[in-house]
Write an enzyme that holds these catalytic residues in place. Sequence first.
Site, PDB file in Angstrom:
ATOM      1  CE  LYS A 147      -4.404   1.062   0.181  1.00 17.68           C
ATOM      2  NZ  LYS A 147      -5.543   0.262  -0.298  1.00 17.68           N
ATOM      3  CG  ASP A 187      -7.327   3.203  -0.815  1.00  8.40           C
ATOM      4  OD1 ASP A 187      -7.822   2.078  -0.769  1.00  8.40           O
ATOM      5  OD2 ASP A 187      -7.383   3.987   0.155  1.00  8.40           O
TER       6      ASP A 187
END
Length: 473
Positions: A147, A187
């Site tokens: 991430k 995201d």
Amino acid sequence: MRENFLIVADKAKDYLLKETKVNQITEKIYQHVCQLDPDQKEFQQAVYTFLLSMDKIVDELPEVTYHKVIERMVEPERVIIFRVPWIDDEGQLQINRGFRVQQSSALGPYKGGLRLHPSVNLSIMKFLAFEQVFKNSLTGLPMGGGKGGSDFNPKGKSDAEVMRFCQSFMSELFRHIGPDTDVPAGDIGVGAREVGFLFGQYKRLTNSFTGVLTGKGQSFGGSLIRPEATGYGLVYISNEILKGEGKTLEGKTCLVSGSGNVAQYTVEKLNSFGAKVVTLSDSSGMIYDEEGITAEKLEYVKQLKNVKRGRIREYSEKYKGATYIPRSGNGANPLWDIKADYAFPCATQNEINLEDANNLVKNGIKLIGEGANMPCVAEAEKLFLEKGVLLAPAKAANAGGVAVSGLEMSQNSMRLKWTREEVDSKLQGIMKGIYDNISAAADKYSEHNNFVDGANIAGFLKVADAMIAQGYV
Ligand code: NDP
Ligand code: 2IT
């Protein structure tokens, strides 16, 4: 020591600890994590809830192998932190912090989104990367977990500012990623616009056109259905869970929070299953539309949020039957106090606190489908499980997005493009596969319908076996 994470909802401490059997092996791992990084509350919370599931299997696992693997899993393989200098429209020098947490490459290249939000810090990056590993494992596709993102705030920025930021961000990130190394995607705050700018800069720096990012535009390698995939997948798996209990979505009232990518396509798919969605929200407040958010109203929301980049309040100005409630403080969120059959938190982490969970239970909620990552505080999840509310945990429930990212990688490698129908049918197959996998793991290792344990255990075992086979790295 495990009470550390309860900063998130301190008053629930006694409630949570009362019945939780603490296993010595996982307790040691948790203590170590808290001692190493005492300020990383979100990461501690993600590890904590994962370890609760590990408690169900840890005594049966041979210590020298699996226990050591758990210890290693909570440590990212690599963390990259870098400065992102850029110039705003007034010619002022700006600086932000960039991150990429490369958590696990056990199953494939690191894979996971980039988040642009002022709240981004190392704890949030690490919790998201940790969750991503098990989520990606559940998809059945060859993807590791990672991430990244930045504390850059895209709100109120011009397209030119976002472009300059993205180019600067990629000017450092490019050396750490690649189609066989690490493949970022979107995201919160990162959609088609940002992925396009990031891709363009990667291409300039490397002189290569590869599938290094997913969620790309349709004309340069993006997969059909990727924008829809997280929301659609959430509804597909929720439908499977409901079917398992002889229930349906047809005619049911649903609560959805957020109004971004995941929320929008969750509403779209819920509508197509004949459900009625009555809420949406953003960080400023929520709307309640008793009549339901129809296809036409949803189109307005997409324009409002994706093109105009406006606020959800404007919905209630356009549709007079809807009420707007501004957000106030950190107490109970009125959105979760509306009577409905099913709830789909699709905004951000910890958006359902224990008070919210009590309201949902009091109003007879039957299913929680976690579109956002870690949207419920640990005590809220525990309450839902105890009260027999069906809980589709994020690692399984929102895996449709990364699953179609995996399909985008395949299409890029093969240099071809599948049709909408092909991708959608593969997505449905993957979500059904995840449901079968997590419900079988729940029955085998935990209790029937404990999909939280099912997802953690099924996701874990595959990663653990790969790590052991690769020499515990
Ligand atoms: P978007 O940026 O498209 O939308 C985010 C939405 O959530 C916006 O409505 C935003 O409101 C709201 N929101 C964000 N942060 C907060 C906050 N701190 N408090 C209240 N509301 C907030 O993001 P996505 O829809 O892509 O992501 C939503 C969630 O889904 C995240 O948890 C993400 O990690 C998760 N997810 C996303 C996937 C994807 O493919 N995009 C895949 C799997 C999970 P505002 O406009 O006011 O900021
Ligand atoms: O949380 C997630 O799964 C995502 N933001 C999507 C990641 C991806 O690589 O598509």
